[in-house]
Scaffold this active site. Structure first.
Site, PDB file in Angstrom:
ATOM      1  N   GLU A 148       0.797  -1.034   0.201  1.00 52.59           N
ATOM      2  CA  GLU A 148      -0.251   0.114  -0.030  1.00 52.59           C
ATOM      3  C   GLU A 148       0.687   1.694   0.397  1.00 52.59           C
ATOM      4  O   GLU A 148       2.104   0.794   0.648  1.00 52.59           O
ATOM      5  CB  GLU A 148      -0.743  -0.169   1.491  1.00 52.59           C
ATOM      6  CG  GLU A 148      -1.824  -0.913   1.247  1.00 52.59           C
ATOM      7  CD  GLU A 148      -2.435  -1.269   2.377  1.00 52.59           C
ATOM      8  OE1 GLU A 148      -4.198  -1.489   2.752  1.00 52.59           O
ATOM      9  OE2 GLU A 148      -1.883  -0.898   3.780  1.00 52.59           O
TER      10      GLU A 148
ATOM     11  N   CYS B  28       3.547   8.494   1.179  1.00 51.26           N
ATOM     12  CA  CYS B  28       3.827   7.728   1.997  1.00 51.26           C
ATOM     13  C   CYS B  28       4.567   6.305   1.501  1.00 51.26           C
ATOM     14  O   CYS B  28       3.360   5.509   0.631  1.00 51.26           O
ATOM     15  CB  CYS B  28       3.670   7.508   2.736  1.00 51.26           C
ATOM     16  SG  CYS B  28       4.203   6.630   3.977  1.00 51.26           S
TER      17      CYS B  28
ATOM     18  N   CYS C 110       7.395  -6.777   7.908  1.00 46.10           N
ATOM     19  CA  CYS C 110       9.085  -5.507   7.711  1.00 46.10           C
ATOM     20  C   CYS C 110       9.695  -7.020   8.938  1.00 46.10           C
ATOM     21  O   CYS C 110       8.645  -7.925   9.455  1.00 46.10           O
ATOM     22  CB  CYS C 110       8.741  -5.041   8.712  1.00 46.10           C
ATOM     23  SG  CYS C 110       9.389  -3.910   9.869  1.00 46.10           S
TER      24      CYS C 110
ATOM     25  N   CYS D 295       7.885  -4.375  15.692  1.00 45.09           N
ATOM     26  CA  CYS D 295       7.996  -3.574  16.735  1.00 45.09           C
ATOM     27  C   CYS D 295       6.738  -4.245  17.550  1.00 45.09           C
ATOM     28  O   CYS D 295       5.518  -3.926  16.473  1.00 45.09           O
ATOM     29  CB  CYS D 295       7.832  -2.004  16.647  1.00 45.09           C
ATOM     30  SG  CYS D 295       9.539  -1.693  15.897  1.00 45.09           S
TER      31      CYS D 295
ATOM     32  N   CYS E  71       3.384  -1.380  16.252  1.00 47.07           N
ATOM     33  CA  CYS E  71       2.910  -0.832  14.689  1.00 47.07           C
ATOM     34  C   CYS E  71       2.545  -2.762  13.870  1.00 47.07           C
ATOM     35  O   CYS E  71       2.537  -3.472  13.956  1.00 47.07           O
ATOM     36  CB  CYS E  71       4.523  -1.261  14.111  1.00 47.07           C
ATOM     37  SG  CYS E  71       4.272  -0.275  11.986  1.00 47.07           S
TER      38      CYS E  71
ATOM     39  N   CYS F 181      -1.088   6.327  10.516  1.00 44.80           N
ATOM     40  CA  CYS F 181      -0.031   5.535  10.977  1.00 44.80           C
ATOM     41  C   CYS F 181      -0.146   4.153  11.275  1.00 44.80           C
ATOM     42  O   CYS F 181      -0.731   4.692  12.101  1.00 44.80           O
ATOM     43  CB  CYS F 181       0.756   6.353  12.406  1.00 44.80           C
ATOM     44  SG  CYS F 181       0.878   8.506  11.844  1.00 44.80           S
TER      45      CYS F 181
END
Ligand code: SAH
Length: 376
Positions: free
Chosen positions: A102, A115, A122, A126, A129, A345
């Site tokens: 995305e 962005c 990933c 974290c 996230c 975010c």
């Protein structure tokens, strides 16, 4: 996967958008063609946004057919777009091997920020996230990073253009530095896309050995995901901290010659209730950041189903910001964009099952700060 994507995947070839203008000149020379023909190709690809060799009429037919035989020109296609009531647009893009990523377009009065993602999933896990919960599939290629921008441009209204770029989507850019660097060279090439380097921001959770090399690529801005003032808390939020703890991170930034007053670090601090939002945390920050030209960006936690955290009340957020402000730090509060389409975010998550029947394959990080991360 459709049979079309499968067969394309089976004969996956190098992509011409993996090459910067300079690299295309070299590639052409190596094939016995004049270097300026490589320039012409770069102009078609990156300045005119054309990825159909048949339309590149100033290139000799022999060169075009050889390129067509050996290279791909397209890498991503738009699967879906969603538009928020505030104008934020989320693009769902599919790569040739079927993975989906995305990108988020954030239009504002005086600028348009995109962005972009740098990895599928990933590896950093974290805990707050959305991407962290998904695991890691693979790095994106340069062509796939550049294509996010070229595809987003096609979605934009006539007469508008992309002014700012933030590498804050899914993935850790500094774990994919070669592809990210080449994409930055392509996008800041004055003869092509010509984004001013100061309008490009790369965000990292703190992969220290790669910070220097990144800042050598171009005078871009660095954003650092800090999120805590003690190793005890940061170890939990950003597990990479166990390898590169806060003191080492800040030492690296203090010593980095490409960080200075005109190119400060943008620290990101996602505020989570009862985790990192105390007055003591706020009081520790100015001392920690002492000696590093910096701006601090507070992002109240955007909730999602994979994390047990939530944002503090507005009063607590304001108090936190006030302590920092009073201590002389440059602080901003990140505006929340695209929440209604899960584009804020840490909310970007392609909830469509691609591999696992009950889980998303990809998600992206965030939409980028709207006040700080890009120079006017
Ligand atoms: N891996 C890089 C790039 C991703 S940027 C990095 O860590 O910097 C993603 C940004 O989104 C991070 O700064 C993080 O603070 C923010 N973020 C992630 N999840 C969030 C959430 N749920 N709420 C608010 N911000 C979040």
């Amino acid at each position: 996967m459709t049979s079309a994507t499968e067969s394309r995947h089976a004969k996956r070839r190098p992509n011409l958008k993996d090459y910067s203008r300079e690299a295309l000149r070299k590639l052409f020379k190596a094939r016995g063609w004049p270097a300026y023909r490589g320039d012409q190709l770069a102009t078609w690809l990156y300045k005119n946004g054309v990825d159909d060799l048949d339309r590149m009429t100033n290139l000799p037919a022999a060169i075009r057919s050889e390129l067509a035989r050996e290279f791909d020109l397209r890498s991503l296609e738009v699967v879906e777009t969603q538009r928020s009531t505030d104008g934020t647009q989320k693009l769902l893009l599919a790569a040739l091997d079927g993975v989906r990523i995305e990108a988020v377009l954030i239009p504002e009065e005086r600028r348009n920020t995109l962005c972009v993602s740098t990895q599928v999933g990933c590896p950093l896990t974290c805990s707050f996230c959305a991407t962290g919960a998904l695991g890691f599939t693979r790095n994106l290629t340069t062509a796939e990073i550049v294509d996010q921008i070229l595809q987003a441009m096609r979605q934009m209204e006539e007469g508008t253009t992309l002014t700012n770029l933030v590498f804050m989507g899914m993935g850790e850019p500094l774990l994919n530095l070669p592809a990210v660097s080449e994409a930055i060279r392509i996008l800041t090439d004055p003869k092509s896309f010509a984004l001013a380097p100061r309008r490009v921001t790369v965000s990292t959770a703190g992969v220290l050995p790669q910070i220097g090399p990144l800042l050598e690529v171009a005078p871009i801005h660095l954003a650092v995901s800090l999120h805590a003032t003690t190793d005890e808390v940061r170890d939990v939020l950003v597990p990479l901290n166990k390898r590169f703890p806060i003191a080492e991170l800040l030492h690296t930034l203090r010593e980095e010659p490409n960080i200075h007053r005109r190119r400060p670090v943008f620290f990101e601090y996602t505020l989570m209730e009862g985790v990192n939002d105390s007055v003591e945390d706020a009081r520790r920050l100015p001392g920690l950041l002492d000696g590093i030209p910096s701006k601090l960006n507070i992002i109240p936690m955007n909730p999602h189903r994979d994390a047990p955290y939530r944002a503090p009340t507005p009063e607590v957020v304001d108090r936190f910001a006030a302590v920092l402000h009073d201590a002389g730090l440059r602080v901003t509060l990140r505006r929340d964009r695209g929440r209604d389409i899960d584009a804020a975010c840490g909310q970007l998550a392609n909830r469509r099952p691609v591999c696992a029947p009950d889980g998303p394959l990809v998600a992206a990080g965030d939409e980028g700060d709207l006040e700080v991360e890009a120079a006017p």
